[in-house]
Design a protein around this motif. Structure first.
Motif, PDB file in Angstrom:
ATOM      1  N   GLU A 161       0.817  -1.219   0.000  1.00 23.36           N
ATOM      2  CA  GLU A 161       0.000   0.000   0.000  1.00 23.36           C
ATOM      3  C   GLU A 161       0.850   1.269   0.000  1.00 23.36           C
ATOM      4  O   GLU A 161       0.423   2.312  -0.505  1.00 23.36           O
ATOM      5  CB  GLU A 161      -0.963   0.006   1.198  1.00 23.36           C
ATOM      6  CG  GLU A 161      -2.165  -0.886   0.967  1.00 23.36           C
ATOM      7  CD  GLU A 161      -3.243  -0.693   2.012  1.00 23.36           C
ATOM      8  OE1 GLU A 161      -2.955  -0.103   3.061  1.00 23.36           O
ATOM      9  OE2 GLU A 161      -4.370  -1.151   1.766  1.00 23.36           O
ATOM     10  N   TYR A 165      -1.029   4.258  -1.866  1.00 20.22           N
ATOM     11  CA  TYR A 165      -2.188   4.666  -1.069  1.00 20.22           C
ATOM     12  C   TYR A 165      -2.415   6.176  -1.067  1.00 20.22           C
ATOM     13  O   TYR A 165      -3.545   6.645  -1.112  1.00 20.22           O
ATOM     14  CB  TYR A 165      -2.085   4.135   0.366  1.00 20.22           C
ATOM     15  CG  TYR A 165      -3.441   4.055   1.020  1.00 20.22           C
ATOM     16  CD1 TYR A 165      -4.272   2.967   0.802  1.00 20.22           C
ATOM     17  CD2 TYR A 165      -3.918   5.096   1.801  1.00 20.22           C
ATOM     18  CE1 TYR A 165      -5.545   2.902   1.354  1.00 20.22           C
ATOM     19  CE2 TYR A 165      -5.190   5.039   2.368  1.00 20.22           C
ATOM     20  CZ  TYR A 165      -5.994   3.938   2.128  1.00 20.22           C
ATOM     21  OH  TYR A 165      -7.255   3.889   2.667  1.00 20.22           O
ATOM     22  N   TYR A 168      -3.959   6.764  -4.652  1.00 23.01           N
ATOM     23  CA  TYR A 168      -5.108   5.988  -5.127  1.00 23.01           C
ATOM     24  C   TYR A 168      -5.969   5.424  -4.001  1.00 23.01           C
ATOM     25  O   TYR A 168      -6.996   4.802  -4.286  1.00 23.01           O
ATOM     26  CB  TYR A 168      -4.624   4.826  -6.015  1.00 23.01           C
ATOM     27  CG  TYR A 168      -3.924   5.281  -7.281  1.00 23.01           C
ATOM     28  CD1 TYR A 168      -4.637   5.539  -8.446  1.00 23.01           C
ATOM     29  CD2 TYR A 168      -2.541   5.467  -7.304  1.00 23.01           C
ATOM     30  CE1 TYR A 168      -4.009   5.960  -9.593  1.00 23.01           C
ATOM     31  CE2 TYR A 168      -1.890   5.895  -8.449  1.00 23.01           C
ATOM     32  CZ  TYR A 168      -2.630   6.143  -9.589  1.00 23.01           C
ATOM     33  OH  TYR A 168      -1.997   6.561 -10.736  1.00 23.01           O
ATOM     34  N   GLN A 169      -5.561   5.618  -2.741  1.00 22.65           N
ATOM     35  CA  GLN A 169      -6.251   5.011  -1.601  1.00 22.65           C
ATOM     36  C   GLN A 169      -6.462   3.504  -1.859  1.00 22.65           C
ATOM     37  O   GLN A 169      -5.516   2.828  -2.159  1.00 22.65           O
ATOM     38  CB  GLN A 169      -7.568   5.740  -1.293  1.00 22.65           C
ATOM     39  CG  GLN A 169      -7.352   7.164  -0.772  1.00 22.65           C
ATOM     40  CD  GLN A 169      -7.072   8.137  -1.884  1.00 22.65           C
ATOM     41  OE1 GLN A 169      -7.790   8.172  -2.879  1.00 22.65           O
ATOM     42  NE2 GLN A 169      -6.027   8.934  -1.728  1.00 22.65           N
ATOM     43  N   HIS A 170      -7.708   3.030  -1.784  1.00 18.95           N
ATOM     44  CA  HIS A 170      -7.971   1.597  -1.936  1.00 18.95           C
ATOM     45  C   HIS A 170      -8.032   1.161  -3.403  1.00 18.95           C
ATOM     46  O   HIS A 170      -8.177  -0.026  -3.683  1.00 18.95           O
ATOM     47  CB  HIS A 170      -9.304   1.249  -1.267  1.00 18.95           C
ATOM     48  CG  HIS A 170     -10.457   1.959  -1.913  1.00 18.95           C
ATOM     49  ND1 HIS A 170     -10.691   3.305  -1.745  1.00 18.95           N
ATOM     50  CD2 HIS A 170     -11.405   1.507  -2.767  1.00 18.95           C
ATOM     51  CE1 HIS A 170     -11.754   3.654  -2.446  1.00 18.95           C
ATOM     52  NE2 HIS A 170     -12.204   2.585  -3.082  1.00 18.95           N
TER      53      HIS A 170
END
Ligand code: FE
Length: 214
Positions: A161, A165, A168-170
């Motif tokens: 991540e 992260y 793009y986060q999740h």
């Protein structure tokens, strides 16, 4: 000890808007640098090693702290060269022919690569490797690497991540699409395919005389 942090082969903002300066700065300057520092500290127990690859291979059995640090040091050095500004899109040259022979088409390769990298549960990596006469897509968990499986790595993407992260986060699939569409360095894949063997950057080699002086 002379395991050093290889410089990025481009500026910190060179991969924007797909990977931000903020992400690349932390990923290279904190995460990768941290693995280098940890490898240096732990290498004191392996004074005979002369190459980072040897450290990774010799420490692979127990998957202990030295393996994790050394493999992550190597994996990230390989990652930076797997991307370039203005990269991505259709593969060209010998790698294109090899992809079409192994996966049927470049579109099929893209789909399989995104599925594999998207399905890697938790932290890890997705790789395009040469295994015998064929290309394969493999994923590895945590610090694991094709260095210890006898496969020739051609390209990689980091799916920890910390790699995506902030941007793009999740949405890992959007990160994977950006990698294939705009970042992947096909010239690097072609170089690796042509060489037929590992060609690590000199900066991650371990100088024997320095190691021995500890
Ligand atoms: Fe990483």
């Amino acid at each position: 000890m002379n395991v050093t942090l290889p410089p990025l082969p481009y500026q910190l903002d060179a991969l924007e808007p797909h990977i931000s300066r903020r992400t690349l700065s932390a990923h290279h300057g904190a995460h990768h640098a941290g693995y280098v520092t940890r490898t240096r500290a732990l290498m004191r127990t392996s004074p005979d090693a002369t190459e980072l690859e040897d450290v990774v291979r010799s420490s692979a059995r127990d998957r202990g702290p030295l393996f994790n640090a050394a493999a992550q040091t190597w994996n990230h050095a390989f990652l930076w060269r797997s991307m370039r500004p203005g990269g991505g899109g259709e593969a060209r040259g010998a790698i294109a022919e090899a992809i079409e022979a192994s996966f049927g088409s470049q579109q099929s390769f893209h789909q399989q690569f995104i599925t594999a990298a998207g399905d890697q549960f938790g932290s890890g990596w997705a790789w395009l490797v040469k295994d015998g006469e064929r290309l394969k897509i493999v994923t590895t968990a945590n610090a694991d690497t094709p260095l210890i499986t006898g496969q020739l790595p051609l390209l990689t993407i980091d799916v920890w991540e910390h790699a995506y992260y902030l941007d793009y986060q999740h949405r890992r699939l959007d990160y994977l699409a950006a990698f294939l569409g705009y970042l992947v360095n096909w010239d690097f894949a072609n170089e690796n395919l042509a060489a037929g063997r590992l060609s690590p950057p000199a900066s991650v080699k371990v100088a024997r005389q320095v190691v021995s002086s500890l």
